[in-house]
Design a protein around this motif. Structure first.
Motif, PDB file in Angstrom:
ATOM      1  N   MET A 119       0.821  -1.208   0.000  1.00  0.00           N
ATOM      2  CA  MET A 119       0.000   0.000   0.000  1.00  0.00           C
ATOM      3  C   MET A 119       0.854   1.257   0.000  1.00  0.00           C
ATOM      4  SD  MET A 119      -2.948   1.066  -0.351  1.00  0.00           S
ATOM      5  CE  MET A 119      -3.713  -0.539  -0.247  1.00  0.00           C
ATOM      6  N   ALA A 120       2.039   1.158   0.598  1.00  0.00           N
ATOM      7  CA  ALA A 120       2.948   2.302   0.597  1.00  0.00           C
ATOM      8  C   ALA A 120       3.356   2.650  -0.826  1.00  0.00           C
ATOM      9  CB  ALA A 120       4.177   1.987   1.447  1.00  0.00           C
ATOM     10  N   GLU A 121       3.516   1.606  -1.662  1.00  0.00           N
ATOM     11  CA  GLU A 121       3.889   1.849  -3.054  1.00  0.00           C
ATOM     12  C   GLU A 121       2.753   2.538  -3.799  1.00  0.00           C
ATOM     13  OE1 GLU A 121       5.481  -0.628  -6.965  1.00  0.00           O
ATOM     14  OE2 GLU A 121       5.322  -1.611  -5.011  1.00  0.00           O
ATOM     15  N   LEU A 122       1.517   2.144  -3.508  1.00  0.00           N
ATOM     16  CA  LEU A 122       0.366   2.789  -4.133  1.00  0.00           C
ATOM     17  C   LEU A 122       0.303   4.258  -3.735  1.00  0.00           C
ATOM     18  CD1 LEU A 122      -2.249   2.637  -5.771  1.00  0.00           C
ATOM     19  CD2 LEU A 122      -3.424   1.903  -3.687  1.00  0.00           C
ATOM     20  N   GLU A 123       0.531   4.527  -2.472  1.00  0.00           N
ATOM     21  CA  GLU A 123       0.528   5.911  -1.993  1.00  0.00           C
ATOM     22  C   GLU A 123       1.624   6.722  -2.673  1.00  0.00           C
ATOM     23  OE1 GLU A 123       0.862   8.459   2.194  1.00  0.00           O
ATOM     24  OE2 GLU A 123       0.817   6.264   2.230  1.00  0.00           O
ATOM     25  N   HIS A 124       2.742   6.067  -2.965  1.00  0.00           N
ATOM     26  CA  HIS A 124       3.866   6.734  -3.623  1.00  0.00           C
ATOM     27  C   HIS A 124       3.449   7.303  -4.977  1.00  0.00           C
ATOM     28  CE1 HIS A 124       7.990   7.460  -4.917  1.00  0.00           C
ATOM     29  NE2 HIS A 124       7.729   6.799  -6.021  1.00  0.00           N
ATOM     30  N   TYR A 125       2.547   6.598  -5.684  1.00  0.00           N
ATOM     31  CA  TYR A 125       2.096   7.060  -6.995  1.00  0.00           C
ATOM     32  C   TYR A 125       0.872   7.967  -6.910  1.00  0.00           C
ATOM     33  CZ  TYR A 125       5.309   3.631  -8.937  1.00  0.00           C
ATOM     34  OH  TYR A 125       6.436   2.932  -9.265  1.00  0.00           O
ATOM     35  N   LEU A 126       0.047   7.772  -5.887  1.00  0.00           N
ATOM     36  CA  LEU A 126      -1.143   8.601  -5.748  1.00  0.00           C
ATOM     37  C   LEU A 126      -0.818   9.983  -5.196  1.00  0.00           C
ATOM     38  CD1 LEU A 126      -3.721   6.042  -4.273  1.00  0.00           C
ATOM     39  CD2 LEU A 126      -3.547   6.859  -6.626  1.00  0.00           C
ATOM     40  N   ARG A 127       0.196  10.045  -4.355  1.00  0.00           N
ATOM     41  CA  ARG A 127       0.538  11.296  -3.688  1.00  0.00           C
ATOM     42  C   ARG A 127       0.793  12.454  -4.657  1.00  0.00           C
ATOM     43  NH1 ARG A 127      -0.526  13.730   0.632  1.00  0.00           N
ATOM     44  NH2 ARG A 127      -0.348  11.697   1.662  1.00  0.00           N
ATOM     45  N   PRO A 128       1.629  12.269  -5.703  1.00  0.00           N
ATOM     46  CA  PRO A 128       1.868  13.393  -6.622  1.00  0.00           C
ATOM     47  C   PRO A 128       0.605  13.847  -7.343  1.00  0.00           C
ATOM     48  CG  PRO A 128       3.548  11.700  -6.900  1.00  0.00           C
ATOM     49  CD  PRO A 128       2.472  11.110  -6.040  1.00  0.00           C
ATOM     50  N   LEU A 129      -0.290  12.911  -7.645  1.00  0.00           N
ATOM     51  CA  LEU A 129      -1.537  13.280  -8.315  1.00  0.00           C
ATOM     52  C   LEU A 129      -2.358  14.228  -7.448  1.00  0.00           C
ATOM     53  CD1 LEU A 129      -2.596   9.792  -9.723  1.00  0.00           C
ATOM     54  CD2 LEU A 129      -1.819  11.750 -11.062  1.00  0.00           C
ATOM     55  N   TYR A 130      -2.330  13.979  -6.151  1.00  0.00           N
ATOM     56  CA  TYR A 130      -3.081  14.830  -5.221  1.00  0.00           C
ATOM     57  C   TYR A 130      -2.324  16.120  -4.914  1.00  0.00           C
ATOM     58  CZ  TYR A 130      -4.998  16.520  -0.810  1.00  0.00           C
ATOM     59  OH  TYR A 130      -5.523  17.316   0.181  1.00  0.00           O
ATOM     60  N   ASP A 131      -1.034  16.001  -4.656  1.00  0.00           N
ATOM     61  CA  ASP A 131      -0.243  17.181  -4.298  1.00  0.00           C
ATOM     62  C   ASP A 131      -0.253  18.229  -5.408  1.00  0.00           C
ATOM     63  OD1 ASP A 131       0.364  16.111  -1.858  1.00  0.00           O
ATOM     64  OD2 ASP A 131       2.365  15.412  -2.417  1.00  0.00           O
ATOM     65  N   TYR A 132      -0.230  17.754  -6.648  1.00  0.00           N
ATOM     66  CA  TYR A 132      -0.239  18.673  -7.793  1.00  0.00           C
ATOM     67  C   TYR A 132      -1.542  18.496  -8.568  1.00  0.00           C
ATOM     68  CZ  TYR A 132       4.630  18.843  -6.439  1.00  0.00           C
ATOM     69  OH  TYR A 132       5.788  18.978  -5.707  1.00  0.00           O
ATOM     70  N   TRP A 133      -2.633  18.561  -7.822  1.00  0.00           N
ATOM     71  CA  TRP A 133      -3.952  18.284  -8.389  1.00  0.00           C
ATOM     72  C   TRP A 133      -4.322  19.239  -9.517  1.00  0.00           C
ATOM     73  CZ3 TRP A 133      -7.523  22.160  -8.276  1.00  0.00           C
ATOM     74  CH2 TRP A 133      -7.303  23.204  -7.365  1.00  0.00           C
ATOM     75  N   TYR A 134      -3.776  20.457  -9.486  1.00  0.00           N
ATOM     76  CA  TYR A 134      -4.122  21.430 -10.519  1.00  0.00           C
ATOM     77  C   TYR A 134      -3.583  21.008 -11.881  1.00  0.00           C
ATOM     78  CZ  TYR A 134       0.047  22.840  -7.892  1.00  0.00           C
ATOM     79  OH  TYR A 134       1.216  22.832  -7.167  1.00  0.00           O
ATOM     80  N   TYR A 135      -2.478  20.249 -11.897  1.00  0.00           N
ATOM     81  CA  TYR A 135      -2.015  19.654 -13.153  1.00  0.00           C
ATOM     82  C   TYR A 135      -2.836  18.400 -13.463  1.00  0.00           C
ATOM     83  CZ  TYR A 135       2.250  22.469 -12.487  1.00  0.00           C
ATOM     84  OH  TYR A 135       3.142  23.488 -12.302  1.00  0.00           O
ATOM     85  N   SER A 136      -2.965  17.573 -12.457  1.00  0.00           N
ATOM     86  CA  SER A 136      -3.589  16.261 -12.637  1.00  0.00           C
ATOM     87  C   SER A 136      -5.044  16.375 -13.074  1.00  0.00           C
ATOM     88  CB  SER A 136      -3.511  15.459 -11.333  1.00  0.00           C
ATOM     89  OG  SER A 136      -2.183  15.321 -10.898  1.00  0.00           O
ATOM     90  N   LEU A 137      -5.774  17.292 -12.448  1.00  0.00           N
ATOM     91  CA  LEU A 137      -7.203  17.401 -12.732  1.00  0.00           C
ATOM     92  C   LEU A 137      -7.455  17.871 -14.160  1.00  0.00           C
ATOM     93  CD1 LEU A 137      -9.808  16.866 -11.231  1.00  0.00           C
ATOM     94  CD2 LEU A 137      -9.887  19.275 -10.586  1.00  0.00           C
ATOM     95  N   ILE A 138      -6.702  18.876 -14.590  1.00  0.00           N
ATOM     96  CA  ILE A 138      -6.868  19.384 -15.957  1.00  0.00           C
ATOM     97  C   ILE A 138      -6.521  18.295 -16.973  1.00  0.00           C
ATOM     98  CG2 ILE A 138      -5.994  21.031 -17.657  1.00  0.00           C
ATOM     99  CD1 ILE A 138      -5.561  22.993 -15.335  1.00  0.00           C
ATOM    100  N   ALA A 139      -5.381  17.637 -16.751  1.00  0.00           N
ATOM    101  CA  ALA A 139      -4.956  16.576 -17.668  1.00  0.00           C
ATOM    102  C   ALA A 139      -5.942  15.412 -17.647  1.00  0.00           C
ATOM    103  CB  ALA A 139      -3.561  16.092 -17.288  1.00  0.00           C
ATOM    104  N   GLY A 140      -6.399  15.042 -16.453  1.00  0.00           N
ATOM    105  CA  GLY A 140      -7.331  13.927 -16.325  1.00  0.00           C
ATOM    106  C   GLY A 140      -8.647  14.191 -17.029  1.00  0.00           C
ATOM    107  N   ILE A 141      -9.169  15.399 -16.886  1.00  0.00           N
ATOM    108  CA  ILE A 141     -10.434  15.759 -17.537  1.00  0.00           C
ATOM    109  C   ILE A 141     -10.283  15.707 -19.056  1.00  0.00           C
ATOM    110  CG2 ILE A 141     -12.034  17.672 -17.966  1.00  0.00           C
ATOM    111  CD1 ILE A 141     -11.649  18.462 -15.019  1.00  0.00           C
TER     112      ILE A 141
END
Length: 209
Positions: free
Chosen positions: A1-23
């Motif tokens: 689970m720590a490895e999963l958090e390792h990849y999810l964390r940047p998506l949340y921390d830089y959500w303004y990039y992630s959200l625009i790209a994801g949409i």
């Protein structure tokens, strides 16, 4: 689970990039194939490759201890990853099709030989490999010719996953250690599936005659 958090964390921390790209990936991937490939590369670059490199190279981690330097370097790396993926994405679609269909062909041949108890006068591995290569090449050609559809499907999945990670991140207030709890993992899966269905409906709905 720590490895999963390792990849999810940047998506949340830089959500303004992630959200625009994801949409964009979720709703417009099939319509702007090349741009979606570049955005796909950008997401992979900033959220997977860059954090992995920083985590494994202590000297780089030390250089980027300043958050501003880290973010600038991350964005630059994301742009480079986007450019590279954009340049080679046609080859990637062929490789993707070759590997997926080839693997299915290998296991299908293995299953048929084993299930029917067929005896061969030569090493079965040669047959499995031959079937895998032939079907893999055919699969690669199909995915290459249907690159828009392949990229569209991958983009929908990545876009849905990215948006889901951001949403669940806000729900958990950044505490991704709770994501393995049944309630939150169920919420994440439901959000992901809803977004995937929505993405497919928007991108692949048939036009009325």
């Amino acid at each position: 689970m720590a490895e999963l958090e390792h990849y999810l964390r940047p998506l949340y921390d830089y959500w303004y990039y992630s959200l625009i790209a994801g949409i964009f990936l979720l709703f417009a991937a099939k319509f702007v194939e090349k741009l979606s490939v570049a955005i796909f590369g950008f997401i992979i670059g900033i959220n997977m490759l860059f954090p992995a490199i920083v985590a494994r190279v202590p000297q780089i981690k030390e250089w980027l201890s300043n958050p501003t330097y880290y973010q600038i370097s991350m964005v630059v790396f994301g742009v480079i990853a986007a450019a590279v993926l954009y340049a080679i994405y046609k080859s990637i679609t062929f490789i993707f099709g070759f590997l997926i269909v080839g693997a299915l062909g290998y296991y299908l041949a293995n299953f048929i030989i084993g299930y029917f108890g067929i005896t061969l006068s030569f090493e079965p591995l040669y047959l499995y490999a031959g079937v895998a290569i032939v079907l893999g090449i055919l699969g690669g050609i199909v995915t290459y010719k249907k690159s828009a559809e392949v990229i569209g499907i991958l983009s929908i999945l990545v876009g849905a996953g990215t948006i889901s990670a951001v949403i669940i991140g806000f729900i958990l207030r950044g505490n991704f250690s709770k994501v393995n709890e049944p309630l939150f993992s169920s919420i994440a899966i439901v959000i992901f599936l809803i977004l995937v269905v929505l993405g497919f409906v928007i991108n692949f709905k048939k036009k009325k005659e």
